[in-house]
Design a protein around this motif. Sequence first.
Motif, PDB file in Angstrom:
ATOM      1  N   PRO A 474      -7.248  -2.961   1.586  1.00 51.27           N
ATOM      2  CA  PRO A 474      -7.203  -2.593   0.162  1.00 51.27           C
ATOM      3  C   PRO A 474      -6.525  -1.256  -0.120  1.00 51.27           C
ATOM      4  CG  PRO A 474      -9.351  -3.503   0.715  1.00 51.27           C
ATOM      5  CD  PRO A 474      -8.610  -3.329   2.014  1.00 51.27           C
ATOM      6  N   GLN A 475      -6.547  -0.332   0.872  1.00 51.94           N
ATOM      7  CA  GLN A 475      -5.877   0.942   0.653  1.00 51.94           C
ATOM      8  C   GLN A 475      -4.382   0.759   0.431  1.00 51.94           C
ATOM      9  OE1 GLN A 475      -7.593   2.795   4.292  1.00 51.94           O
ATOM     10  NE2 GLN A 475      -8.146   4.499   2.955  1.00 51.94           N
ATOM     11  N   LEU A 476      -3.796  -0.239   1.098  1.00 45.06           N
ATOM     12  CA  LEU A 476      -2.363  -0.479   0.949  1.00 45.06           C
ATOM     13  C   LEU A 476      -2.015  -0.894  -0.471  1.00 45.06           C
ATOM     14  CD1 LEU A 476      -1.728  -2.421   4.283  1.00 45.06           C
ATOM     15  CD2 LEU A 476      -1.379   0.011   3.835  1.00 45.06           C
ATOM     16  N   ALA A 477      -2.963  -1.508  -1.174  1.00 43.77           N
ATOM     17  CA  ALA A 477      -2.695  -1.942  -2.548  1.00 43.77           C
ATOM     18  C   ALA A 477      -2.471  -0.778  -3.485  1.00 43.77           C
ATOM     19  CB  ALA A 477      -3.859  -2.798  -3.048  1.00 43.77           C
ATOM     20  N   ALA A 478      -2.964   0.422  -3.121  1.00 41.07           N
ATOM     21  CA  ALA A 478      -2.777   1.579  -3.991  1.00 41.07           C
ATOM     22  C   ALA A 478      -1.311   1.967  -4.110  1.00 41.07           C
ATOM     23  CB  ALA A 478      -3.585   2.763  -3.456  1.00 41.07           C
ATOM     24  N   LEU A 479      -0.483   1.551  -3.155  1.00 41.95           N
ATOM     25  CA  LEU A 479       0.939   1.896  -3.199  1.00 41.95           C
ATOM     26  C   LEU A 479       1.653   1.203  -4.346  1.00 41.95           C
ATOM     27  CD1 LEU A 479       1.702   1.726   0.629  1.00 41.95           C
ATOM     28  CD2 LEU A 479       1.265   3.758  -0.758  1.00 41.95           C
ATOM     29  N   ALA A 480       1.013   0.224  -4.983  1.00 42.74           N
ATOM     30  CA  ALA A 480       1.631  -0.461  -6.122  1.00 42.74           C
ATOM     31  C   ALA A 480       1.809   0.472  -7.305  1.00 42.74           C
ATOM     32  CB  ALA A 480       0.784  -1.664  -6.526  1.00 42.74           C
ATOM     33  N   LEU A 597      -5.025  -8.153  -8.852  1.00 45.11           N
ATOM     34  CA  LEU A 597      -6.462  -8.157  -8.578  1.00 45.11           C
ATOM     35  C   LEU A 597      -6.793  -7.447  -7.267  1.00 45.11           C
ATOM     36  CD1 LEU A 597      -7.284 -11.785  -9.696  1.00 45.11           C
ATOM     37  CD2 LEU A 597      -7.917  -9.669 -10.859  1.00 45.11           C
ATOM     38  N   PHE A 598      -5.818  -7.420  -6.335  1.00 51.55           N
ATOM     39  CA  PHE A 598      -6.042  -6.682  -5.077  1.00 51.55           C
ATOM     40  C   PHE A 598      -5.712  -5.221  -5.337  1.00 51.55           C
ATOM     41  CE2 PHE A 598      -5.052 -11.021  -3.695  1.00 51.55           C
ATOM     42  CZ  PHE A 598      -6.115 -11.273  -2.865  1.00 51.55           C
ATOM     43  N   ASN A 599      -6.677  -4.491  -5.794  1.00 48.95           N
ATOM     44  CA  ASN A 599      -6.447  -3.111  -6.196  1.00 48.95           C
ATOM     45  C   ASN A 599      -7.359  -2.192  -5.408  1.00 48.95           C
ATOM     46  OD1 ASN A 599      -5.276  -1.033  -7.536  1.00 48.95           O
ATOM     47  ND2 ASN A 599      -6.158  -1.477  -9.543  1.00 48.95           N
ATOM     48  N   TYR A 600      -6.922  -0.918  -5.245  1.00 51.22           N
ATOM     49  CA  TYR A 600      -7.729   0.070  -4.539  1.00 51.22           C
ATOM     50  C   TYR A 600      -7.661   1.379  -5.314  1.00 51.22           C
ATOM     51  CZ  TYR A 600      -9.538   3.072  -0.839  1.00 51.22           C
ATOM     52  OH  TYR A 600     -10.286   3.962  -0.109  1.00 51.22           O
ATOM     53  N   PRO A 601      -8.405   1.476  -6.395  1.00 52.29           N
ATOM     54  CA  PRO A 601      -8.387   2.738  -7.147  1.00 52.29           C
ATOM     55  C   PRO A 601      -9.308   3.759  -6.482  1.00 52.29           C
ATOM     56  CG  PRO A 601      -9.813   1.169  -8.245  1.00 52.29           C
ATOM     57  CD  PRO A 601      -9.228   0.445  -7.058  1.00 52.29           C
TER      58      PRO A 601
END
Length: 680
Positions: A474-480, A597-601
């Motif tokens: 999920p941390q990788l999703a923060a790069l979005a 939906l795959f988010n890591y705020p």
Amino acid sequence: MGPERPLLPPAAALPSGLTGDLGPQPHRVKPRRATHSAGAINSHSTSPLTLPTGPGDAISLSENSSSSFPIAFRSRDDCALSPERLDLDRRGLEECPLLEGMGRLRLLNFQHNLITHIHNLSHLRHLAFLDLYDNHISQMSGISALASLRVLMLGKNRIQRICSLDNLTKLDVLDLHGNQISQIENLSHLSELRVLNLAGNCISRVDNLQGLDSLTEINLRRNCISTVTEVDQLPCLQRLFLSCNSITSFDELACLGESCSLYELTLDGNPVALETWYKQAALRCVLQLRQLDMKRVTEEERRMACVTARKEDEKKRESHKQAMHKEKRRLAIRNAALQWEGVRACLELPAQNGAKEEISPEASPAHSPAQTNGLALEPSPDELLEAGGVNLQSLSLSDSHLAELDGETLRLFGLGALEALERGWGVQTAGAVTVIAFRYIHFDAIVPTLPRIRVKFPNLSHLIFLETNVSRLPQLAALAQVRRLDQLTIHPEGNPVVSLSLWRSFLIYRLHHFNLHKINNLEVTMNDMISAERLFGTLGHIAATETPRCRLLVLLEESRKRQLQFLLEGRGRRAGLSPEELRDNGKLLGEGLSRALFNYPSRDCCNEGAMESSSECGAVMEQYIQAQVQRASDTNLKRESLYKLWPAMFMEMVRDCVLEMRDRPAFRQACLNRLSTQGK
């Protein structure tokens, strides 16, 4: 090469009575042994033997049984003619004779004899000039009583050590060339010494020169010297001869630059003199030189040497400044690494520690290039982050963090380096940044800065993460949150997520709208994108189905905003667009709902997101909550009413059933009639 023996003192400097002829200079041919020597005289003879007159004075030698030394006599006329000088050059003497009746001697010459020890001179209290050149002397003993001695010539002997000079404080010239001396010593008390000749010895280092305050000339030719020190402590030194030694660098002559009186220097015959820059370097080392290697120094040469010296000084200062900055940079990176390791150790869970202990660093996929899922990590971490270029610019430097700009690359070391992202960046400088590298910073601390990075650096295309503790997908999703990326590097060192088999596929799926070209320097192919879609597409569909309606509305609202902005800018899809333009349009439209939906705020992002979305979806949330509350209230009221009416209802139901079934044939007929009516 210059004279091997020092020039004799000028007449004004010699004692009275020594201003006349000082005798012949030493010859370089082998001395001729006298026809009659003192050793050839019968030890029992008492009659004097007159030696033939030669270059020196005519004397008579005799020897008796009471003494083992020959006794020298001079005629009354010779004594009257020159009472203060005696020349015994080339007499074949093996011992110093007893000089009877010559207590007034001030000059004594024993050149070119066979003398091995110095004896019988202690009574010559007025002796000022003693020449023992070219003999066989190995010890300097026997001269300590000659306190009036001004000139001592002991060249071309077999002396190995400088000594017995404690009482010769008036010594003006000391010649010890052509001996076997290996060390300069026992000279510090000779404060009146002006000329020192140590050429042709075995000296390897110039030192022990303290106290020679009157020394103006020192000859050190033909030794084994490699290092020169303490010359700057000689306030009157004017001439220094160092020809034919082993000096290889001007670093060994650094003390010469501190001398203010030196004006003549010879260095020919040394390895350093073979360099093409030798003369310029010598003039830079000693700016006041008038002669170098027996050649006059011109004003043009001196001027060029001064210009070169200034440039060298500036270069040294700049080099020192760079070295200091490099050391501060190294310490900042080291302290950032230590701080990062300490924080990471506190954050790690016991289960994670146990898992790390089960895998050795050598066998771990994160440390084995052959087991990193086929990733080609080039260049190395040091080349990516620690190698500074010529355009290196320090933005923020402290004991625990470092932020620097190297051309198009922005490097950040340590948590405090993130402050550099908040500084006032010029449009041109920020536009030139295409690569940002993070090291020794926890990824969760980087996440809140990603939206600002997206705005501040519009041409950013490559992010590098090394030792940032990226450990979960999920941390990788923060790069979005970044505007666009063409390349991404997450190094195995300090990022456990790379050891997971699906991390690359998840990254390709989640950042599909970026259309990444390379991940860890490995090309992203169409097969990679298809595989990622198969792995996570279904999961994204399920997530979109099970996500609460309110959350879907918030995500959909964000997506619609992007699309509306895209359309208002007039960049919508038009007929005839090229594949590259369509790809760029896809990036601007943003990621799909299922991928969003795959988010890591982070915590900060959550708080900010809640504040921003409260005004937009507050009504929807309030309506939803009110509906749920009303539904729960109605259900509760119905339950309570049912509890109250149930006994009477039950009795009525039982009574109606008994009455209906009392006449069974009529009951059956009624049921058949109802079924027939429902069928029609």
